[in-house]
Design a protein around this motif. Structure first.
Motif, PDB file in Angstrom:
ATOM      1  N   THR A 140      -7.643 -18.559   2.844  1.00  0.00           N
ATOM      2  CA  THR A 140      -8.251 -19.652   3.592  1.00  0.00           C
ATOM      3  C   THR A 140      -7.509 -19.803   4.920  1.00  0.00           C
ATOM      4  OG1 THR A 140      -6.757 -21.354   2.742  1.00  0.00           O
ATOM      5  CG2 THR A 140      -8.708 -20.827   1.404  1.00  0.00           C
ATOM      6  N   ILE A 141      -7.962 -20.699   5.763  1.00  0.00           N
ATOM      7  CA  ILE A 141      -7.263 -20.911   7.027  1.00  0.00           C
ATOM      8  C   ILE A 141      -5.872 -21.474   6.788  1.00  0.00           C
ATOM      9  CG2 ILE A 141      -8.243 -23.228   7.393  1.00  0.00           C
ATOM     10  CD1 ILE A 141      -8.240 -22.447  10.448  1.00  0.00           C
ATOM     11  N   TYR A 142      -5.698 -22.202   5.694  1.00  0.00           N
ATOM     12  CA  TYR A 142      -4.375 -22.749   5.389  1.00  0.00           C
ATOM     13  C   TYR A 142      -3.421 -21.643   4.935  1.00  0.00           C
ATOM     14  CZ  TYR A 142      -7.207 -26.947   5.621  1.00  0.00           C
ATOM     15  OH  TYR A 142      -8.077 -27.921   6.052  1.00  0.00           O
ATOM     16  N   ASP A 143      -3.932 -20.665   4.217  1.00  0.00           N
ATOM     17  CA  ASP A 143      -3.125 -19.491   3.853  1.00  0.00           C
ATOM     18  C   ASP A 143      -2.720 -18.721   5.107  1.00  0.00           C
ATOM     19  OD1 ASP A 143      -3.406 -19.944   1.056  1.00  0.00           O
ATOM     20  OD2 ASP A 143      -5.380 -18.993   1.108  1.00  0.00           O
ATOM     21  N   VAL A 144      -3.676 -18.563   6.023  1.00  0.00           N
ATOM     22  CA  VAL A 144      -3.402 -17.856   7.280  1.00  0.00           C
ATOM     23  C   VAL A 144      -2.314 -18.586   8.055  1.00  0.00           C
ATOM     24  CG1 VAL A 144      -4.364 -17.279   9.545  1.00  0.00           C
ATOM     25  CG2 VAL A 144      -5.669 -16.781   7.463  1.00  0.00           C
ATOM     26  N   TYR A 145      -2.420 -19.909   8.130  1.00  0.00           N
ATOM     27  CA  TYR A 145      -1.429 -20.716   8.847  1.00  0.00           C
ATOM     28  C   TYR A 145      -0.031 -20.504   8.265  1.00  0.00           C
ATOM     29  CZ  TYR A 145       0.871 -24.959  10.616  1.00  0.00           C
ATOM     30  OH  TYR A 145       1.739 -25.844  11.215  1.00  0.00           O
ATOM     31  N   ARG A 146       0.083 -20.564   6.939  1.00  0.00           N
ATOM     32  CA  ARG A 146       1.388 -20.419   6.300  1.00  0.00           C
ATOM     33  C   ARG A 146       1.958 -19.016   6.499  1.00  0.00           C
ATOM     34  NH1 ARG A 146      -1.536 -23.137   1.995  1.00  0.00           N
ATOM     35  NH2 ARG A 146      -0.940 -25.341   1.867  1.00  0.00           N
ATOM     36  N   LYS A 147       1.126 -17.991   6.386  1.00  0.00           N
ATOM     37  CA  LYS A 147       1.606 -16.621   6.514  1.00  0.00           C
ATOM     38  C   LYS A 147       2.048 -16.295   7.937  1.00  0.00           C
ATOM     39  CE  LYS A 147      -0.945 -14.714   2.582  1.00  0.00           C
ATOM     40  NZ  LYS A 147      -1.940 -13.718   2.104  1.00  0.00           N
ATOM     41  N   VAL A 148       1.298 -16.786   8.909  1.00  0.00           N
ATOM     42  CA  VAL A 148       1.700 -16.574  10.303  1.00  0.00           C
ATOM     43  C   VAL A 148       3.007 -17.300  10.575  1.00  0.00           C
ATOM     44  CG1 VAL A 148       1.103 -17.028  12.714  1.00  0.00           C
ATOM     45  CG2 VAL A 148      -0.644 -16.183  11.144  1.00  0.00           C
ATOM     46  N   GLY A 149       3.124 -18.535  10.093  1.00  0.00           N
ATOM     47  CA  GLY A 149       4.348 -19.296  10.285  1.00  0.00           C
ATOM     48  C   GLY A 149       5.556 -18.613   9.668  1.00  0.00           C
ATOM     49  N   ALA A 150       5.377 -18.058   8.469  1.00  0.00           N
ATOM     50  CA  ALA A 150       6.479 -17.357   7.792  1.00  0.00           C
ATOM     51  C   ALA A 150       6.895 -16.119   8.572  1.00  0.00           C
ATOM     52  CB  ALA A 150       6.065 -16.987   6.377  1.00  0.00           C
ATOM     53  N   ALA A 151       5.920 -15.395   9.117  1.00  0.00           N
ATOM     54  CA  ALA A 151       6.226 -14.188   9.892  1.00  0.00           C
ATOM     55  C   ALA A 151       6.974 -14.539  11.174  1.00  0.00           C
ATOM     56  CB  ALA A 151       4.938 -13.441  10.220  1.00  0.00           C
ATOM     57  N   VAL A 152       6.582 -15.623  11.822  1.00  0.00           N
ATOM     58  CA  VAL A 152       7.261 -16.055  13.041  1.00  0.00           C
ATOM     59  C   VAL A 152       8.693 -16.470  12.739  1.00  0.00           C
ATOM     60  CG1 VAL A 152       7.297 -17.812  14.856  1.00  0.00           C
ATOM     61  CG2 VAL A 152       5.141 -16.714  14.226  1.00  0.00           C
ATOM     62  N   GLN A 153       8.892 -17.147  11.622  1.00  0.00           N
ATOM     63  CA  GLN A 153      10.246 -17.546  11.242  1.00  0.00           C
ATOM     64  C   GLN A 153      11.126 -16.334  10.969  1.00  0.00           C
ATOM     65  OE1 GLN A 153      11.654 -20.604  11.371  1.00  0.00           O
ATOM     66  NE2 GLN A 153       9.691 -21.170  12.317  1.00  0.00           N
ATOM     67  N   GLN A 154      10.561 -15.316  10.331  1.00  0.00           N
ATOM     68  CA  GLN A 154      11.314 -14.081  10.096  1.00  0.00           C
ATOM     69  C   GLN A 154      11.707 -13.438  11.412  1.00  0.00           C
ATOM     70  OE1 GLN A 154       8.876 -11.630   7.502  1.00  0.00           O
ATOM     71  NE2 GLN A 154      10.195 -12.131   5.778  1.00  0.00           N
ATOM     72  N   LEU A 155      10.789 -13.454  12.374  1.00  0.00           N
ATOM     73  CA  LEU A 155      11.075 -12.880  13.688  1.00  0.00           C
ATOM     74  C   LEU A 155      12.214 -13.631  14.368  1.00  0.00           C
ATOM     75  CD1 LEU A 155      10.068 -10.779  15.815  1.00  0.00           C
ATOM     76  CD2 LEU A 155       8.677 -12.606  16.766  1.00  0.00           C
ATOM     77  N   LYS A 156      12.178 -14.957  14.318  1.00  0.00           N
ATOM     78  CA  LYS A 156      13.217 -15.766  14.949  1.00  0.00           C
ATOM     79  C   LYS A 156      14.566 -15.572  14.267  1.00  0.00           C
ATOM     80  CE  LYS A 156      10.168 -19.406  16.700  1.00  0.00           C
ATOM     81  NZ  LYS A 156       9.799 -20.848  16.616  1.00  0.00           N
ATOM     82  N   ALA A 157      14.521 -15.305  12.957  1.00  0.00           N
ATOM     83  CA  ALA A 157      15.768 -15.122  12.208  1.00  0.00           C
ATOM     84  C   ALA A 157      16.316 -13.705  12.320  1.00  0.00           C
ATOM     85  CB  ALA A 157      15.545 -15.482  10.739  1.00  0.00           C
ATOM     86  N   GLY A 158      15.560 -12.839  13.002  1.00  0.00           N
ATOM     87  CA  GLY A 158      16.009 -11.460  13.160  1.00  0.00           C
ATOM     88  C   GLY A 158      15.753 -10.594  11.950  1.00  0.00           C
ATOM     89  N   ASN A 159      14.863 -11.057  11.050  1.00  0.00           N
ATOM     90  CA  ASN A 159      14.573 -10.302   9.828  1.00  0.00           C
ATOM     91  C   ASN A 159      13.256  -9.547   9.895  1.00  0.00           C
ATOM     92  OD1 ASN A 159      16.908 -11.331   8.593  1.00  0.00           O
ATOM     93  ND2 ASN A 159      15.819 -13.205   8.006  1.00  0.00           N
ATOM     94  N   SER A 160      12.647  -9.495  11.081  1.00  0.00           N
ATOM     95  CA  SER A 160      11.360  -8.823  11.226  1.00  0.00           C
ATOM     96  C   SER A 160      11.561  -7.353  11.567  1.00  0.00           C
ATOM     97  CB  SER A 160      10.535  -9.498  12.322  1.00  0.00           C
ATOM     98  OG  SER A 160       9.370  -8.768  12.607  1.00  0.00           O
ATOM     99  N   LEU A 161      10.615  -6.518  11.138  1.00  0.00           N
ATOM    100  CA  LEU A 161      10.652  -5.096  11.472  1.00  0.00           C
ATOM    101  C   LEU A 161      10.063  -4.817  12.852  1.00  0.00           C
ATOM    102  CD1 LEU A 161       9.551  -3.614   8.036  1.00  0.00           C
ATOM    103  CD2 LEU A 161      11.799  -3.367   9.092  1.00  0.00           C
ATOM    104  N   ALA A 162       9.631  -5.868  13.555  1.00  0.00           N
ATOM    105  CA  ALA A 162       8.980  -5.678  14.849  1.00  0.00           C
ATOM    106  C   ALA A 162       9.902  -5.056  15.889  1.00  0.00           C
ATOM    107  CB  ALA A 162       8.457  -7.018  15.372  1.00  0.00           C
ATOM    108  N   THR A 163      11.215  -5.242  15.711  1.00  0.00           N
ATOM    109  CA  THR A 163      12.153  -4.678  16.679  1.00  0.00           C
ATOM    110  C   THR A 163      12.638  -3.291  16.276  1.00  0.00           C
ATOM    111  OG1 THR A 163      13.971  -5.789  15.523  1.00  0.00           O
ATOM    112  CG2 THR A 163      12.985  -6.952  17.390  1.00  0.00           C
ATOM    113  N   ALA A 164      12.209  -2.815  15.116  1.00  0.00           N
ATOM    114  CA  ALA A 164      12.659  -1.502  14.634  1.00  0.00           C
ATOM    115  C   ALA A 164      11.954  -0.380  15.383  1.00  0.00           C
ATOM    116  CB  ALA A 164      12.406  -1.377  13.135  1.00  0.00           C
TER     117      ALA A 164
END
Length: 282
Positions: free
Chosen positions: A128-152
């Protein structure tokens, strides 16, 4: 695609579609590159009803709910109903992707580009849109914490110090593995071109959306750029799409865009999961 799905499918991102017509099976050989297969689509959508809905729902836990979440949720719902837009071509064969993976452009300024250019988020057709909201938020938090693979990167920086023929050979090996859908999961995870959709929101920059290339590495079937515009005296969503015409014909994509717009005009539909999730052909 998450790691569990990848392992369950022998590291592959999808399954080969077997029952295509003979003509359709020859298309990836006629049109070998995504650049040659690129089709372009542009549209404008009145946002009056969508913005009224967003204002009424952007409270409490979902206080930061915005247009990007709505567009993402509408795309996920469109894939649930018309899964053909989530296929990809690899090694001359057409695959149905196992999951829905969206790359969201995250760089807003030069300092962002030095750290990470995107976040990669996995969705399911039932979200749902609420699932999308939570998943995007979690991914952004991972990025801010330096735990994302986006910089690999697929290779260490030291490779760039070697003679260029060695670098070209290393990437030739990656391309060959990718051609036969055998690229290791860790390499796909740090690639923005191994996903269902690449999306970029330019509304904050005050410019019109742009057409974004599908690249010549990986097998990205579709890119979407969005911004806001005016339609008479009303605000409108302006969007431009580039899609790989080998995964489905122009009529199929046209119907998909029509459904996408219908959902955006009725965002309350996204508060519940879809009534039916359609499986791609086998």
């Amino acid at each position: 695609m998450n790691h569990t799905t990848a392992v369950a499918n022998g590291g592959r991102e999808g399954r080969v579609i077997q029952n295509l017509s003979v003509q359709d099976r020859f298309i990836p050989y006629y049109v070998r590159s995504p650049q040659a297969a690129q089709n372009f689509y542009e549209d404008l959508l009145d946002l009056t009803d969508a913005e009224v809905w967003l204002r009424s729902r952007a409270t409490g836990e979902f206080a930061n709910l915005n247009l990007l979440h709505l567009v993402l949720a509408a795309y996920v719902r469109t894939v649930a109903v018309m899964p053909g837009i989530n296929r990809y071509v690899s090694g001359g064969k057409l695959y149905a992707r196992n999951g829905i993976t969206v790359v969201i452009s995250a760089a807003k300024n030069e300092s962002d580009r030095r750290s990470a250019r995107f976040v990669k988020v996995d969705f399911t057709p039932n979200d749902t849109i609420y699932d999308v909201y939570r998943k995007v938020g979690a991914a952004v938090q991972q990025l801010k914490a330096g735990n994302s693979l986006a910089t690999a990167t697929p290779f260490p920086e030291s490779l760039l110090k070697m003679p260029r023929p060695f670098i070209h050979f290393a990437f030739w090996c990656l391309r060959k593995l990718d051609e036969y859908d055998r690229l290791p999961v860790k390499y796909r995870d740090c690639s923005p071109y191994h996903s269902s959709l690449l999306i970029s929101s330019l509304a904050a920059h005050g410019v019109r959306p742009t057409y974004m290339s599908l690249g010549d590495f990986g097998h990205l079937p579709m890119s979407l750029s969005i911004s806001t515009n005016t339609m008479g005296d009303r605000r409108a969503l302006s969007f431009r799409v580039v899609y790989d015409s080998r995964v489905a014909d122009v009529y199929y994509f046209t119907e998909a865009f029509k459904y996408f717009k219908q959902v955006l005009n009725n965002p309350a539909l996204l508060e519940q999961g879809p009534e039916t999730v359609f499986e791609d052909i086998f």
